[in-house]
Design a protein around this motif. Sequence first.
Motif, PDB file in Angstrom:
ATOM      1  N   GLY A 155      68.298  41.688  62.546  1.00 11.30           N
ATOM      2  CA  GLY A 155      68.019  42.392  61.302  1.00 11.30           C
ATOM      3  C   GLY A 155      69.257  42.949  60.634  1.00 11.30           C
ATOM      4  N   ASN A 156      70.353  43.084  61.373  1.00 11.67           N
ATOM      5  CA  ASN A 156      71.622  43.434  60.738  1.00 11.67           C
ATOM      6  C   ASN A 156      72.041  42.349  59.760  1.00 11.67           C
ATOM      7  N   VAL A 157      71.802  41.103  60.146  1.00  7.88           N
ATOM      8  CA  VAL A 157      72.260  39.955  59.375  1.00  7.88           C
ATOM      9  C   VAL A 157      71.302  39.650  58.227  1.00  7.88           C
ATOM     10  N   ASP A 158      70.011  39.684  58.496  1.00  8.76           N
ATOM     11  CA  ASP A 158      69.014  39.352  57.473  1.00  8.76           C
ATOM     12  C   ASP A 158      67.892  40.389  57.455  1.00  8.76           C
ATOM     13  N   PRO A 159      68.207  41.604  57.027  1.00  5.72           N
ATOM     14  CA  PRO A 159      67.165  42.636  57.002  1.00  5.72           C
ATOM     15  C   PRO A 159      66.025  42.297  56.055  1.00  5.72           C
ATOM     16  N   ALA A 160      66.328  41.679  54.923  1.00  6.43           N
ATOM     17  CA  ALA A 160      65.274  41.338  53.963  1.00  6.43           C
ATOM     18  C   ALA A 160      64.279  40.358  54.571  1.00  6.43           C
ATOM     19  N   GLY A 161      64.766  39.438  55.403  1.00  4.58           N
ATOM     20  CA  GLY A 161      63.873  38.494  56.058  1.00  4.58           C
ATOM     21  C   GLY A 161      62.907  39.191  56.998  1.00  4.58           C
ATOM     22  N   TYR A 162      63.394  40.158  57.747  1.00  3.03           N
ATOM     23  CA  TYR A 162      62.504  40.884  58.657  1.00  3.03           C
ATOM     24  C   TYR A 162      61.537  41.782  57.912  1.00  3.03           C
ATOM     25  N   VAL A 163      61.949  42.312  56.777  1.00  3.47           N
ATOM     26  CA  VAL A 163      61.021  43.098  55.958  1.00  3.47           C
ATOM     27  C   VAL A 163      59.908  42.195  55.424  1.00  3.47           C
ATOM     28  N   ARG A 164      60.268  41.010  54.947  1.00  2.00           N
ATOM     29  CA  ARG A 164      59.235  40.075  54.484  1.00  2.00           C
ATOM     30  C   ARG A 164      58.304  39.701  55.629  1.00  2.00           C
ATOM     31  N   LEU A 165      58.867  39.462  56.802  1.00  2.00           N
ATOM     32  CA  LEU A 165      58.063  39.116  57.971  1.00  2.00           C
ATOM     33  C   LEU A 165      57.093  40.232  58.303  1.00  2.00           C
ATOM     34  N   HIS A 166      57.576  41.461  58.340  1.00  2.00           N
ATOM     35  CA  HIS A 166      56.697  42.588  58.680  1.00  2.00           C
ATOM     36  C   HIS A 166      55.581  42.739  57.654  1.00  2.00           C
ATOM     37  N   ARG A 167      55.921  42.621  56.409  1.00  2.00           N
ATOM     38  CA  ARG A 167      54.910  42.797  55.358  1.00  2.00           C
ATOM     39  C   ARG A 167      53.862  41.692  55.417  1.00  2.00           C
ATOM     40  N   ALA A 168      54.284  40.488  55.740  1.00  2.00           N
ATOM     41  CA  ALA A 168      53.317  39.399  55.877  1.00  2.00           C
ATOM     42  C   ALA A 168      52.380  39.678  57.041  1.00  2.00           C
ATOM     43  N   CYS A 169      52.925  40.159  58.155  1.00  2.00           N
ATOM     44  CA  CYS A 169      52.083  40.504  59.309  1.00  2.00           C
ATOM     45  C   CYS A 169      51.118  41.628  58.958  1.00  2.00           C
ATOM     46  N   ALA A 170      51.637  42.658  58.307  1.00  2.00           N
ATOM     47  CA  ALA A 170      50.812  43.822  57.981  1.00  2.00           C
ATOM     48  C   ALA A 170      49.671  43.467  57.039  1.00  2.00           C
ATOM     49  N   SER A 171      49.890  42.475  56.178  1.00  2.00           N
ATOM     50  CA  SER A 171      48.854  42.072  55.231  1.00  2.00           C
ATOM     51  C   SER A 171      47.927  41.008  55.798  1.00  2.00           C
ATOM     52  N   GLY A 172      48.217  40.550  57.018  1.00  2.00           N
ATOM     53  CA  GLY A 172      47.376  39.532  57.638  1.00  2.00           C
ATOM     54  C   GLY A 172      47.656  38.124  57.171  1.00  2.00           C
ATOM     55  N   ASP A 173      48.790  37.928  56.488  1.00  2.00           N
ATOM     56  CA  ASP A 173      49.156  36.583  56.031  1.00  2.00           C
ATOM     57  C   ASP A 173      49.978  35.926  57.140  1.00  2.00           C
ATOM     58  N   TRP A 174      49.299  35.454  58.153  1.00  2.00           N
ATOM     59  CA  TRP A 174      49.977  34.942  59.337  1.00  2.00           C
ATOM     60  C   TRP A 174      50.679  33.621  59.091  1.00  2.00           C
ATOM     61  N   ALA A 175      50.232  32.853  58.116  1.00  2.00           N
ATOM     62  CA  ALA A 175      50.925  31.604  57.786  1.00  2.00           C
ATOM     63  C   ALA A 175      52.303  31.915  57.192  1.00  2.00           C
ATOM     64  N   ALA A 176      52.358  32.901  56.285  1.00  3.73           N
ATOM     65  CA  ALA A 176      53.637  33.304  55.706  1.00  3.73           C
ATOM     66  C   ALA A 176      54.522  33.934  56.765  1.00  3.73           C
ATOM     67  N   ALA A 177      53.906  34.713  57.649  1.00  5.19           N
ATOM     68  CA  ALA A 177      54.669  35.334  58.726  1.00  5.19           C
ATOM     69  C   ALA A 177      55.315  34.283  59.620  1.00  5.19           C
ATOM     70  N   ARG A 178      54.561  33.249  59.930  1.00  2.73           N
ATOM     71  CA  ARG A 178      55.116  32.210  60.799  1.00  2.73           C
ATOM     72  C   ARG A 178      56.268  31.489  60.117  1.00  2.73           C
ATOM     73  N   ARG A 179      56.132  31.216  58.823  1.00  5.23           N
ATOM     74  CA  ARG A 179      57.222  30.536  58.113  1.00  5.23           C
ATOM     75  C   ARG A 179      58.502  31.381  58.150  1.00  5.23           C
ATOM     76  N   GLU A 180      58.347  32.672  57.904  1.00 10.13           N
ATOM     77  CA  GLU A 180      59.517  33.551  57.909  1.00 10.13           C
ATOM     78  C   GLU A 180      60.082  33.692  59.308  1.00 10.13           C
ATOM     79  N   GLN A 181      59.196  33.797  60.305  1.00  2.00           N
ATOM     80  CA  GLN A 181      59.661  33.909  61.681  1.00  2.00           C
ATOM     81  C   GLN A 181      60.387  32.640  62.120  1.00  2.00           C
ATOM     82  N   ASP A 182      59.889  31.493  61.726  1.00  2.00           N
ATOM     83  CA  ASP A 182      60.557  30.238  62.081  1.00  2.00           C
ATOM     84  C   ASP A 182      61.959  30.184  61.472  1.00  2.00           C
ATOM     85  N   ARG A 183      62.084  30.628  60.221  1.00  2.00           N
ATOM     86  CA  ARG A 183      63.408  30.637  59.581  1.00  2.00           C
ATOM     87  C   ARG A 183      64.355  31.573  60.322  1.00  2.00           C
ATOM     88  N   LEU A 184      63.868  32.748  60.680  1.00  2.00           N
ATOM     89  CA  LEU A 184      64.699  33.708  61.399  1.00  2.00           C
ATOM     90  C   LEU A 184      65.041  33.222  62.805  1.00  2.00           C
TER      91      LEU A 184
END
Length: 312
Positions: free
Chosen positions: A218-247
Amino acid sequence: MTSPAPRFAGVVPPTVTPLTEEGEVDVTSLERLVERLLDAGVDGIFALGSSGETVFLTDRQRDRALEVIVKTVGGAVPVLAGCIEPTTRRVLDRAEASTRLGADGLVATAPFYAIVGPHEIERHFRSLAAGVALPLLAYDIPVCVHSKLSTDLLTRLAAEGILAGVKDSSGDDVAFRQLALSIAEHAPDTGFSLLTGHEVVVDAMMLAGAAGSVPGLGNVDPAGYVRLHRACASGDWAAARREQDRLTRLFRIVDAADPATSAGATRGVGAFKTALKLLGVIASNAVSLPLRPLDAEETARVRTQLELAGLR
């Protein structure tokens, strides 16, 4: 009635500690790093953890780094301070300094170097909680301290209000899932913060019941982890997986260092700092002895992964 929300949740990056070539805390780079994390929308900062090289730093360096982080954050998000020492009395000394410097919570491991068992570990955390005014989180990192914090112990200390949370860097996903269930069953009204440090499976840990993550990447890509967390929190697990795969692909920067001449901390912290230097966030990728900075060839490998992740 609903259970109270965890006090510490969301994305809480464990900041690296930028150093000058002379080995001093690089204040300007640290300020720039923290400002970048805040601009990305993180929910907290973990100062002086493993990514912050805390065990390599002197007390003077630790104090300076924490002072700069607290001042730069300015109350925008909670600051957790690592109090990583081998014995109880030494942790209490760091806790006193961290409290004086403005931390909002404290993080401590089980004792290490000394040979201890479960009774000593429990006595350690109870003594720490009795001696500090700030919330105390346990740092479960058996690869470094050689003791795994048990589900029973963490649940008991959570239920009694001894611990405010846990930063789980055990890599034991079965135990993490069991702990999430145990907290829900036996300490549901405590607001216990269950945070994962397993940056390549944050989506899975959030699905299992984590309140957030403490990702070194998260030091390197904090915005990516914020997007990942928000996708998880909203229940958008498909978006979460895409972001997690990129990270997860980006996490390959830790493989940039030559394993013939480097190991864990050099590969991890060294890669994070090298990436941050390439991104113009910190001035140097200097690390503490006996670690070594990544060389030009290794830096080129980090650059390639940054480009593939869309960060350059």
